[in-house]
Design a protein around this motif. Structure first.
Motif, PDB file in Angstrom:
ATOM      1  N   THR A   2       0.820  -1.172   0.175  1.00  0.00           N
ATOM      2  CA  THR A   2       0.044   0.035  -0.157  1.00  0.00           C
ATOM      3  C   THR A   2       0.757   1.243   0.055  1.00  0.00           C
ATOM      4  OG1 THR A   2      -1.800  -1.088   0.990  1.00  0.00           O
ATOM      5  CG2 THR A   2      -1.779   1.255   1.276  1.00  0.00           C
ATOM      6  N   PRO A   3       1.897   1.281   0.887  1.00  0.00           N
ATOM      7  CA  PRO A   3       2.628   2.384   0.842  1.00  0.00           C
ATOM      8  C   PRO A   3       3.533   2.645  -0.413  1.00  0.00           C
ATOM      9  CG  PRO A   3       3.297   1.497   2.883  1.00  0.00           C
ATOM     10  CD  PRO A   3       2.345   0.306   1.912  1.00  0.00           C
ATOM     11  N   VAL A   4       3.662   1.899  -1.295  1.00  0.00           N
ATOM     12  CA  VAL A   4       4.479   1.609  -2.302  1.00  0.00           C
ATOM     13  C   VAL A   4       3.339   2.263  -3.861  1.00  0.00           C
ATOM     14  CG1 VAL A   4       5.359   0.499  -4.323  1.00  0.00           C
ATOM     15  CG2 VAL A   4       5.993  -0.112  -2.026  1.00  0.00           C
ATOM     16  N   VAL A   5       2.218   1.784  -3.614  1.00  0.00           N
ATOM     17  CA  VAL A   5       1.219   2.357  -4.516  1.00  0.00           C
ATOM     18  C   VAL A   5       0.788   3.794  -4.208  1.00  0.00           C
ATOM     19  CG1 VAL A   5      -1.218   1.971  -5.368  1.00  0.00           C
ATOM     20  CG2 VAL A   5       0.244   0.011  -4.843  1.00  0.00           C
ATOM     21  N   ASP A   6       0.683   4.137  -2.888  1.00  0.00           N
ATOM     22  CA  ASP A   6       0.308   5.523  -2.598  1.00  0.00           C
ATOM     23  C   ASP A   6       1.366   6.564  -3.034  1.00  0.00           C
ATOM     24  OD1 ASP A   6      -2.038   4.844  -1.377  1.00  0.00           O
ATOM     25  OD2 ASP A   6      -1.353   4.743   0.618  1.00  0.00           O
ATOM     26  N   ALA A   7       2.781   6.102  -2.893  1.00  0.00           N
ATOM     27  CA  ALA A   7       3.842   6.864  -3.205  1.00  0.00           C
ATOM     28  C   ALA A   7       4.025   7.081  -4.959  1.00  0.00           C
ATOM     29  CB  ALA A   7       5.002   6.539  -2.811  1.00  0.00           C
ATOM     30  N   LEU A   8       3.696   5.967  -5.441  1.00  0.00           N
ATOM     31  CA  LEU A   8       3.634   6.101  -6.970  1.00  0.00           C
ATOM     32  C   LEU A   8       2.534   6.980  -7.362  1.00  0.00           C
ATOM     33  CD1 LEU A   8       4.301   2.381  -7.848  1.00  0.00           C
ATOM     34  CD2 LEU A   8       5.741   4.216  -8.398  1.00  0.00           C
ATOM     35  N   THR A  21      11.616   2.369 -19.218  1.00  0.00           N
ATOM     36  CA  THR A  21      11.473   2.277 -17.715  1.00  0.00           C
ATOM     37  C   THR A  21      10.590   3.826 -17.535  1.00  0.00           C
ATOM     38  OG1 THR A  21      13.525   1.375 -17.272  1.00  0.00           O
ATOM     39  CG2 THR A  21      12.597   2.512 -15.497  1.00  0.00           C
ATOM     40  N   ALA A  22      10.778   4.778 -18.046  1.00  0.00           N
ATOM     41  CA  ALA A  22      10.008   5.686 -17.507  1.00  0.00           C
ATOM     42  C   ALA A  22       8.446   5.780 -17.958  1.00  0.00           C
ATOM     43  CB  ALA A  22      10.543   7.200 -18.162  1.00  0.00           C
ATOM     44  N   VAL A  23       8.300   5.262 -19.160  1.00  0.00           N
ATOM     45  CA  VAL A  23       6.867   5.235 -19.949  1.00  0.00           C
ATOM     46  C   VAL A  23       6.068   4.191 -19.169  1.00  0.00           C
ATOM     47  CG1 VAL A  23       5.635   4.833 -21.724  1.00  0.00           C
ATOM     48  CG2 VAL A  23       7.515   6.082 -22.022  1.00  0.00           C
ATOM     49  N   ALA A  24       7.049   2.905 -18.645  1.00  0.00           N
ATOM     50  CA  ALA A  24       6.361   1.653 -18.168  1.00  0.00           C
ATOM     51  C   ALA A  24       5.880   2.197 -16.888  1.00  0.00           C
ATOM     52  CB  ALA A  24       7.120   0.467 -18.096  1.00  0.00           C
ATOM     53  N   MET A  25       6.765   2.941 -16.129  1.00  0.00           N
ATOM     54  CA  MET A  25       6.312   3.494 -14.831  1.00  0.00           C
ATOM     55  C   MET A  25       5.295   4.355 -15.043  1.00  0.00           C
ATOM     56  SD  MET A  25       6.980   2.982 -11.517  1.00  0.00           S
ATOM     57  CE  MET A  25       8.691   2.353 -11.599  1.00  0.00           C
ATOM     58  N   ARG A  26       5.113   5.291 -16.066  1.00  0.00           N
ATOM     59  CA  ARG A  26       4.089   6.109 -16.007  1.00  0.00           C
ATOM     60  C   ARG A  26       2.579   5.178 -16.121  1.00  0.00           C
ATOM     61  NH1 ARG A  26       5.403   9.317 -20.237  1.00  0.00           N
ATOM     62  NH2 ARG A  26       4.176   8.268 -21.642  1.00  0.00           N
ATOM     63  N   PHE A  27       2.583   4.111 -16.821  1.00  0.00           N
ATOM     64  CA  PHE A  27       1.662   3.159 -16.961  1.00  0.00           C
ATOM     65  C   PHE A  27       1.247   2.749 -15.751  1.00  0.00           C
ATOM     66  CE2 PHE A  27       0.046  -1.411 -17.114  1.00  0.00           C
ATOM     67  CZ  PHE A  27      -0.958  -1.093 -17.831  1.00  0.00           C
ATOM     68  N   VAL A  28       2.121   2.189 -14.722  1.00  0.00           N
ATOM     69  CA  VAL A  28       1.834   1.728 -13.388  1.00  0.00           C
ATOM     70  C   VAL A  28       1.071   2.903 -12.702  1.00  0.00           C
ATOM     71  CG1 VAL A  28       3.027   0.817 -11.253  1.00  0.00           C
ATOM     72  CG2 VAL A  28       3.606   0.043 -13.621  1.00  0.00           C
ATOM     73  N   ARG A  29       1.878   3.898 -12.601  1.00  0.00           N
ATOM     74  CA  ARG A  29       1.245   5.080 -11.778  1.00  0.00           C
ATOM     75  C   ARG A  29      -0.068   5.289 -12.141  1.00  0.00           C
ATOM     76  NH1 ARG A  29       5.104   8.248 -12.837  1.00  0.00           N
ATOM     77  NH2 ARG A  29       4.108  10.039 -14.108  1.00  0.00           N
ATOM     78  N   HIS A  30      -0.412   5.739 -13.539  1.00  0.00           N
ATOM     79  CA  HIS A  30      -1.557   6.037 -14.051  1.00  0.00           C
ATOM     80  C   HIS A  30      -2.620   5.030 -13.479  1.00  0.00           C
ATOM     81  CE1 HIS A  30      -0.161   9.365 -17.095  1.00  0.00           C
ATOM     82  NE2 HIS A  30       0.079   9.523 -15.676  1.00  0.00           N
ATOM     83  N   THR A  31      -2.081   3.749 -13.940  1.00  0.00           N
ATOM     84  CA  THR A  31      -3.326   2.740 -13.551  1.00  0.00           C
ATOM     85  C   THR A  31      -3.570   2.638 -12.043  1.00  0.00           C
ATOM     86  OG1 THR A  31      -2.230   1.336 -15.368  1.00  0.00           O
ATOM     87  CG2 THR A  31      -3.656   0.111 -13.663  1.00  0.00           C
ATOM     88  N   PHE A  32      -2.681   2.803 -11.092  1.00  0.00           N
ATOM     89  CA  PHE A  32      -3.150   2.914  -9.683  1.00  0.00           C
ATOM     90  C   PHE A  32      -3.935   4.088  -9.294  1.00  0.00           C
ATOM     91  CE2 PHE A  32       1.200   0.205  -8.818  1.00  0.00           C
ATOM     92  CZ  PHE A  32       0.336  -1.115  -8.718  1.00  0.00           C
ATOM     93  N   ARG A  33      -3.640   5.115  -9.884  1.00  0.00           N
ATOM     94  CA  ARG A  33      -4.430   6.403  -9.869  1.00  0.00           C
ATOM     95  C   ARG A  33      -5.955   6.307 -10.317  1.00  0.00           C
ATOM     96  NH1 ARG A  33      -3.123  10.627 -13.864  1.00  0.00           N
ATOM     97  NH2 ARG A  33      -4.414   9.146 -15.022  1.00  0.00           N
ATOM     98  N   ASP A  34      -5.836   5.649 -11.335  1.00  0.00           N
ATOM     99  CA  ASP A  34      -7.214   5.426 -11.846  1.00  0.00           C
ATOM    100  C   ASP A  34      -8.155   4.529 -11.285  1.00  0.00           C
ATOM    101  OD1 ASP A  34      -6.585   7.263 -13.822  1.00  0.00           O
ATOM    102  OD2 ASP A  34      -6.166   6.010 -15.443  1.00  0.00           O
ATOM    103  N   HIS A  35      -7.406   3.445 -10.619  1.00  0.00           N
ATOM    104  CA  HIS A  35      -8.409   2.225 -10.033  1.00  0.00           C
ATOM    105  C   HIS A  35      -8.007   2.229  -8.668  1.00  0.00           C
ATOM    106  CE1 HIS A  35      -9.322   0.748 -14.039  1.00  0.00           C
ATOM    107  NE2 HIS A  35      -8.186   0.947 -14.389  1.00  0.00           N
TER     108      HIS A  35
END
Length: 696
Positions: free
Chosen positions: A396-402, A488-502
């Motif tokens: 959870t802290p990892v997702v929140d930080a992302l 790496t940067a684009v993949a991390m953006r995908f991860v961050r946006h996905t967690f944000r949107d869901h």
């Protein structure tokens, strides 16, 4: 069974890899392994050689027949036995088994649920060998796991869509892994089903028509003692139950089913068995076999195994936890590693899974919907009917930080000093468990806890596999055209946006609380409390398109599954209502007439003697009032059930059973149960909860 014997007999009724190597020519064995390991097709010449080897092995094990073992839409398994005999002109027989008989069978398809895909006069259907699931021997019959399809090639079973969903997930996950420079031979799911069940005495079961006909008690007042002392969970196992468990282990091990853990569950006379993880479709086959063996072997010990989700009111019901993960060859893709925040591949698959669950929460909910499971979901013994995900302290802290575009260190495991030098330090996991969460991360897998105990797990796994495949596909498209230096940067953006949107689906708190139900509504999460609420979501246009896009279910197959499930719900409630009416008129009312009559006779006798009999008079009045309530309630139930039964539209019929028949059943039960509290024990026609739940 001693340790040496376990080693010798484990898998002895399974046509294992060792048996294949021993009995097949090397080229044949190699091609069969390619079929099993890589999904490659198998030609008929190879099938003939395999069939001959299987037949010889089966005959040596005492088998005389073979069957195509399949999973129709009833949710249980089916089989038709054919002998190996082939009569000769000289009056003798040849034991034969051809590749054609191995690969394909032809059971009657008209007598199974089809949701309209097959009419009664359209009988032809086919069973097709699934070489990825091991062949086994059961009751001297060679059992060949198969898919079941119609004459026109449409799936009539639970297994075919499951295998298709595994293909879809493998294809899309391999595309993701290729972007990370990995090219595994196989990508597959692993499943570990934790099976809960009840054991009661055969004599009690035989005296309860409701248990016999419906699998649950439709009547029964609250026992004097339930589970409030919290003494049964992990408690000492009754000797009779322990003997049953030992025999069950022995029989499952012979079939190569890795039964691992057994213990008492929370409710009195409730237990659990958990296996070691296996490849997804194989684990589901083995769970169905386990359930069958439980029912069969219980009778050897004077017991009956109840697998209904709610056989008894007032104590916990039974679920089946679906522990799910995804592997690439021997690597678990949901293993976060020591630093999950820096494990980009893990974060991508985690994000895909979170998005999959949120996007298709409706399908996940309806995949576990049934008349039996409606008694569990939403109660304080099972997850709520609201789909949410628990990630825990580690993630959870990892997702929140992302989401906040920050960097967070995950929580490390630590040692705990117990204050006793002789005791070794205990290792604390990096996150606690949340037993109220429907979908919880448990270290390197997710535990889907909403499944019903008698359920075929193919349904939720079809949804989960396909939903994750869709998100993997989305990631690959998101990364299309990205330069290697930007990956790496684009993949991390995908991860961050996905967690944000869901993020709305992430919840680590108490899933049983009223506050969560209110919060979930604010977040826009569905709360589909009953089966009739959930099932119509299956045929929403976007869900039909979703399954069709990944080749899992065609539109006609999806619609057929809705009709079959809706019809099954109505049929089950109808059976329960009919059973209640039968028991009331043939058992409870006659018993109450007799008891009240005897008490009235006592009153009259005492009156002749000039004795007031105040208590007896009051009891007769109570019994008479209760009899009148029961009589009116059973009349009302029969009328409402008859009306619901005549409705032709399956959606309207399900709603009528939920809104009219179930409340009438509850009213009748209350009236009868109130009389159980005052009726003489020797008059009451069925065993009570006190007797059934606390046998010695």
């Amino acid at each position: 069974m001693g340790m040496d014997k376990v080693s010798q007999e484990y898998g002895s009724l399974l046509f294992t890899d060792a048996d294949m190597q021993e009995r097949l020519p090397k080229p044949t064995y190699k091609k069969l392994r390619q079929t099993i390991d890589e999904g490659k097709s198998l030609d008929i010449d190879i099938a003939n050689e395999v069939a001959h080897a299987m037949k010889d092995w089966a005959l040596e094990k005492g088998a005389t027949h073979f069957t195509h073992w399949f999973q129709p839409l009833t949710g249980i398994t089916s089989e038709k036995h054919d002998s190996f005999i082939n009569p000769k002109s000289d009056g003798t027989v040849l034991m034969a088994f051809s590749g054609k008989e191995l690969v394909q069978g032809e059971p009657d398809a008209s007598s199974f649920p089809s949701g309209g895909l097959r009419a009664t006069f359209e009988a032809r259907g086919y069973t097709v060998w699934d070489p990825m699931s091991p062949v086994f021997i059961k009751d001297e019959v060679l059992c060949i796991p198969t898919a079941f399809i119609s004459y026109t090639g449409e799936a009539l079973d639970k297994k075919t869509p499951l295998l298709r969903s595994e293909v879809a997930l493998e294809e899309q996950a391999k595309r993701v892994l290729a972007l990370f420079g990995s090219k595994p031979r196989r990508v597959f799911t692993t499943v570990g089903p934790e099976q809960e069940y009840f054991l009661i005495k055969e004599e009690d079961y035989a005296a309860r028509p409701d248990l016999i006909l419906t699998g649950r008690t439709l009547f029964g007042c609250e026992p004097a003692k339930g589970q409030e002392l919290e003494e049964h969970y992990f408690g000492a196992i009754r000797p009779t139950v322990n003997e049953f468990m030992k025999e069950l282990d022995d029989e499952l091990w012979k079939l190569g089913i890795p039964a691992k853990t057994k213990h008492n569950e929370v409710a009195p006379c409730q237990h659990e068995l958990a296996p070691i993880f296996e490849q997804g479709s194989v684990a589901i086959d083995d769970n169905l076999l386990t359930m069958e063996k439980m029912r069969l072997l219980a009778s050897h010990h004077g017991l009956v195994c109840l697998q209904h989700e709610k056989p008894f009111d007032y104590v916990n019901g039974s679920g089946k936890h679906n522990n799910w993960s995804i592997c690439a060859d021997d690597k678990n893709l949901l293993e976060p590693g020591d630093k999950p925040e820096d494990n980009l591949q893990f974060l991508v698959f985690l994000a895909c899974l979170v998005a999959a669950v949120d996007t298709h929460a409706d399908l996940l909910r309806l995949s576990v919907a049934s008349a039996g499971n409606d008694h569990r979901l939403g109660a304080n013994e099972a997850p709520p009917a609201i789909i949410s995900i628990f990630l825990g302290d580690a993630l959870t802290p990892v997702v929140d930080a992302l989401v906040k575009k920050e960097h967070a260190d995950s929580k490390d495991a630590e040692l705990m000093d117990l204050g006793v030098p002789a005791l070794p330090d205990a290792r604390r996991d990096n996150t606690d468990r949340n037993r109220t969460s429907p979908f919880a991360f448990t270290g390197n897998k997710f535990e889907f806890r909403m499944c019903g105990s008698q359920q075929n797990l193919s349904d939720p796994n079809v949804v989960l596999n396909t939903a994750v495949a869709e998100q993997c596909d989305r990631f690959v498209k998101y990364m299309d055209g990205v330069a290697p230096e930007d990956f790496t940067a684009v993949a991390m953006r995908f991860v961050r946006h996905t967690f944000r949107d869901h993020k709305r689906v992430l919840f680590d708190g108490n899933g049983y609380s009223k506050e969560w139900e209110e919060e979930a509504e604010k977040r826009g999460l569905l709360n589909l409390k009953t089966t009739p609420d959930a099932l119509p979501y299956l045929v929403k246009p976007e869900n039909i398109e979703f399954f069709a896009k990944y080749g899992v279910l065609s539109e006609s197959e999806t619609r057929a599954r809705y009709v079959a499930a809706a019809e099954q719900y109505a049929k089950l409630i109808n059976i329960e209502a009919n059973t209640m009416a039968y028991m009331t008129r043939h058992m409870y009312l006659p018993a109450l007439f007799e008891y009240s009559g005897d008490i009235a006779t006592t009153v009259a006798t005492k009156a002749e003697l000039g004795i007031a009999a105040t208590a007896e008079k009051a009891l007769v009045t109570t019994l008479t009032e209760g009899i009148n309530k029961i009589s009116a309630a059973v009349d009302d139930l029969e009328a409402k059930n008859k009306k619901a039964h005549q409705i032709e539209d399956c959606t309207e019929q399900d709603n009528a059973y939920r809104d009219d028949v179930l409340p009438a059943m509850a009213t009748l039960r209350t009236a009868v149960d109130e009389m159980e509290k005052v009726c003489g024990k020797d008059y009451w026609p069925v065993p009570s909860y006190n007797k059934m739940l606390f046998y010695v």
